[in-house]
Design an enzyme around this catalytic site. Structure first.
Site, PDB file in Angstrom:
ATOM      1  N   LYS A  17       9.730  -1.297   6.508  1.00 48.55           N
ATOM      2  CA  LYS A  17       8.395  -1.739   6.087  1.00 48.55           C
ATOM      3  C   LYS A  17       8.310  -3.264   6.084  1.00 48.55           C
ATOM      4  O   LYS A  17       7.393  -3.861   6.659  1.00 48.55           O
ATOM      5  CB  LYS A  17       8.065  -1.199   4.691  1.00 48.55           C
ATOM      6  CG  LYS A  17       6.657  -1.529   4.228  1.00 48.55           C
ATOM      7  CD  LYS A  17       6.476  -1.300   2.741  1.00 48.55           C
ATOM      8  CE  LYS A  17       6.973  -2.493   1.949  1.00 48.55           C
ATOM      9  NZ  LYS A  17       6.626  -2.438   0.521  1.00 48.55           N
ATOM     10  N   ASP A  23       3.378   1.445   3.371  1.00 53.66           N
ATOM     11  CA  ASP A  23       3.530   1.200   1.937  1.00 53.66           C
ATOM     12  C   ASP A  23       2.925   2.360   1.158  1.00 53.66           C
ATOM     13  O   ASP A  23       2.511   3.376   1.737  1.00 53.66           O
ATOM     14  CB  ASP A  23       2.918  -0.141   1.547  1.00 53.66           C
ATOM     15  CG  ASP A  23       1.388  -0.101   1.547  1.00 53.66           C
ATOM     16  OD1 ASP A  23       0.815   0.865   2.112  1.00 53.66           O
ATOM     17  OD2 ASP A  23       0.768  -1.035   1.003  1.00 53.66           O
TER      18      ASP A  23
END
Length: 367
Positions: A235, A253
């Site tokens: 991420k 997320d």
């Protein structure tokens, strides 16, 4: 001979005696006849009276029914007139309180084909691009190193808190070399507002040291290199690649995960599998901005606990429509940041955000 026969018949009639009628019998017969006639007249009168009464009752019933029908019709007409008067008022109110919500939301079928899913997903992204043309990473940064550190610090806290903390950090430690050689206790004091400050201090100092030792103090532009750094996962790596190097990546997320499952783009729960499933629905060139659109929408309208369904611009495309507040007026009160007239998360947001009515976030301690 015929004359003689006729004479004999005449003689016989004269010879037969005629019995005279009793006067009393005559009177009785007349009385019976009179009684029968009277009875017939009485019966006829009763029949006529009954018929007349029945006709009157029928007439009254018919009149009553007609009156009731007329009253009902009048009531309906009155209600219709009231609705007709109220409708323009409601329409005017809707225009005055214009909401982006689309209240009709046909839910996609469970057996939605792959082609239909791709079309719906891409249409949602197009709609969000119109709603958030200023979408951007909500972390303040001036170079890849600052974005990398800020993204690591954003774990388990808000971008706002990170943006309020990093100005002091980067003012004292502007380069990887500076942060790598810093006193951990001093860094911890600065990072305390971000939460988990000890672990985060180890991560940012560790990645700074790795950058100096392995990459000459520069942030690498490859996924496989970034994920080797302390505290950096896929991420974080995609945030840096997409926004500091212009290389497409999907940022999975908490907001992204929640929304793509609500929209039935995927049923996966593992971030890596979500990334793969969603990435297959879009051209690679759209991945970075897709991430911004989805995250912006999750933070402003499609909240975790109480999504503002009544103010959602993609309501007709959302299978989860109705899980949150559907009343447009009540839903508008749930909007956040620039959509609700509040400050954003960046202290130094892009100009496009400010032009769209966005407000900068206040510095730490400013209220």
């Amino acid at each position: 001979m015929e004359s003689a026969a006729a004479a004999r018949r005449a003689t016989a009639r004269r010879a037969t005696p005629t019995t005279p009628m009793n006067p009393t019998a005559k009177k009785t017969t007349k009385a019976k006849k009179t009684t029968k006639a009277t009875e017939k007249k009485t019966t006829a009168k009763k029949a006529t009276t009954a018929k007349s009464t029945a006709e009157k009752v029928t007439a009254k019933t018919t009149t009553a029914k007609k009156a009731t029908a007329a009253n009902v019709t009048a009531e309906k007409a009155t209600v219709a007139r009231k609705k007709a008067v109220a409708a323009p008022a409601k329409a005017s109110a809707a225009v005055e309180k214009a909401s982006p919500a689309k209240t009709v939301a046909p839910k996609p079928p469970r057996d939605e084909s792959r082609t239909a899913l791709v079309r719906r997903a891409r249409r949602i992204n197009r709609e969000l691009a119109e709603v958030y043309p200023y979408a951007h990473p909500e972390l303040d940064f001036e170079n890849p190193f600052q974005l990398l550190v800020a993204t690591v610090l954003s774990a388990q806290t808000t971008d706002l808190r990170v943006n309020q903390t990093t100005p002091t950090l980067f003012a004292k430690y502007p380069t990887p070399e500076d942060l790598a050689e810093a006193n951990p206790e001093e860094v911890e004091v600065i990072l305390r507002p971000c939460g988990f400050f000890r672990a985060k201090t180890r991560s940012v100092m560790g990645l700074s040291k790795a950058l100096v030792e392995e990459f000459g103090g520069e942030v690498p532009g490859r996924l496989e290199d970034l994920v080797k750094l302390p505290g950096v996962g896929r991420k974080t790596a995609f945030v840096v690649l997409g926004n500091a190097f212009g290389r497409p990546g999907i940022t999975v997320d908490t907001h992204f995960q929640r929304l793509v499952r609500r929209w039935r783009w995927t049923e996966e729960t593992d971030p890596d599998k979500i990334e793969a499933a969603v990435g297959a629905l879009f051209p690679k060139s759209e991945w970075t901005m897709l991430s911004h659109h989805v995250i912006f929408h999750g933070r402003r309208i499609c909240h975790a606990r109480k999504p503002a369904c009544g103010a959602c611009p993609i309501a007709p495309l959302c299978p989860a429509y109705g899980e949150g507040e559907t009343d447009p007026e009540k839903a508008r009160k749930l909007l956040k940041y620039e959509k609700g007239g509040y400050p954003g998360q960046r202290l130094k947001p892009p100009q496009a955000y400010l032009d769209a009515g966005g407000k900068p976030a206040p510095p730490l301690g400013a209220g």
